[in-house]
Motif scaffolding. Structure first.
Motif: not given
Length: 426
Positions: A16, A20, A23-24, A27, A126, A145-146, A149, A152, A274
């Motif tokens: 997990n 995270l 995903g960042t 981003a 990633s 899920t990515l 993140i 956002v 999602q």
């Protein structure tokens, strides 16, 4: 050929944390685009050019992402994921600082190109790490899920950019991006484990690399699904490149309101990604891809026809673009997963190529819309409609060519043709 040893013996909690972090890293791409969009007028004023001319810095960034991913693919297959990622983030930090001290449009566009070359390392790594750690039937779910993140970023980025340019100046946007990347570099060095053993047999000779990419690209699954993803990203980036013109100039909204509008549309992208996770529990990846492709084509055709016969109206355009991004939220992780399914040892190169194909389509679409937008938004609507219809045609062709009805889709992963491909790839 030596098989790559994938490290799967980590705890769910650690996975997990890795998700995270990945995903960042993804981003970084949208954050590098959306944060400085509200600063277009300010940058144009400082450089003494038209606001539309700043679109060149977007185009060079997209080109850099496309070319960079092609380079990182074989590098990450040969040396593992972490080393090229660390080099890429270091390059991104340096180029972000140089963007902040750019003296004219051409220098900014030049530095943005190399900034993209560094930043796209996170995009390639990633997807490859997800492919390393998770079973093939879980890849689309993890990618969704990515997307949450990553989604956002376009929501908060214009707001952050707007705050920076009103409180400080546009240069601080790029200095802030450098600081964000430095934080990510720290996490990569001290948190992210290596997910793949280096494959020293991977050649970096240009001809060998080109042949490997060609062998991946001519795979029927990869070709059709990466093309579908390319058209989806083309529609997305055409919207991103034209958003300041559409909402600030055409619909005459303030820069603060633009941040809320842009962020609201980005929320549609998150919502789609999602909900896709929930749908994947009941339907196959291909079933969802097929349905969304048809709905997106119908939607964009409807908006374009209405705007052509009546007039472009905000209450039609804004919900329409929101829904389009909502559909792309479904489509992006699904077609990415379908593109990568046939590959094992070539996961890094396949991940890079699917990203490069998308950026090529996106660069063309964003360049076209930047050149064609003058006093009407019809060029934008025409381009997103073309991309949606073309992507739908690719998916429908796949369904007609390789199976009838959803019975084939339900047995997609266990089809003998796919099993043979996986055995050959291994």
């Amino acid at each position: 050929m030596r098989k790559r040893k994938v490290q799967r013996d980590i705890s769910n909690r650690r996975k997990n944390v890795i998700i995270l972090l990945l995903g960042t890293l993804i981003a970084i791409g949208p954050f590098s685009i959306d944060t400085y969009l509200p600063a277009f007028k300010q940058i144009a004023g400082d450089f003494g050019v038209e606001t539309s001319a700043i679109g060149l810095t977007l185009t060079t960034y997209f080109i850099g992402i496309g070319l960079g991913q092609l380079a990182y693919g074989p590098l990450m297959d040969k040396y593992g994921r972490r080393k090229p990622l660390i080099v890429g983030l270091t390059l991104y930090i340096l180029m972000s600082i140089l963007c902040g001290i750019a003296w004219n449009l051409w220098s900014l566009a030049f530095f943005r190109f190399f900034m993209a070359l560094g930043g796209c390392a996170g995009m390639v790594a990633s997807k490859a790490v997800v492919r390393d750690y998770f079973d093939k039937d879980k890849v689309a779910d993890v990618l969704s899920t990515l997307m949450l993140i990553m989604g956002v970023a376009p929501i908060i980025a214009p707001t952050v950019g707007g705050f920076i340019i009103t409180t400080f100046h546009w240069e601080v946007v790029f200095f802030s991006l450098a600081g964000f990347a430095a934080f990510m570099l720290f996490n990569v060095v001290y948190v992210l484990p290596e997910s793949a053993e280096p494959n020293r047999s991977t050649s970096l000779h240009p001809k060998r690399v080109a042949r490997e990419y060609w062998s991946i690209y001519k795979n029927k699954d990869f070709f059709l699904f990466s093309t579908t993803r390319g058209f989806a990203i083309g529609a997305l980036l055409a919207y991103v490149a034209s958003a300041p013109f559409v909402f600030i100039e055409y619909f005459e909204m303030s820069e603060d309101m633009f941040g809320y509008i842009f962020g609201g549309n980005a929320a549609g992208l998150i919502l789609g990604s999602q909900l896709n996770r929930l749908f994947l529990r009941r339907f196959t990846t291909f079933q969802i891809t097929f349905t969304i492709a048809i709905l997106m084509a119908i939607l964009t055709m409807g908006i374009t026809i209405y705007s052509f016969w009546i007039a472009p109206q905000f209450w039609v355009i804004y919900p329409g673009l929101f829904t389009m991004l909502f559909f792309i939220g479904f489509q992006n992780p699904n077609v990415t997963a379908l593109s990568l399914q046939p590959f094992n040892l070539q996961a890094g190169s396949a991940s890079a190529l699917v990203g490069a194909v998308s950026m090529i389509f996106g660069s063309i679409a964003s360049t076209l819309v930047a050149q064609l937008l003058t006093d009407s938004i019809m060029p934008l609507l025409s381009i997103v409609t073309f991309c949606s219809i073309a992507g739908c045609i690719a998916v429908v062709y796949y369904k007609v060519q390789y199976g009838r009805g959803y019975a084939f889709a339900k047995a997609y992963y266990h089809h003998p043709h796919r099993i043979k491909q996986r055995q050959e790839a291994a």
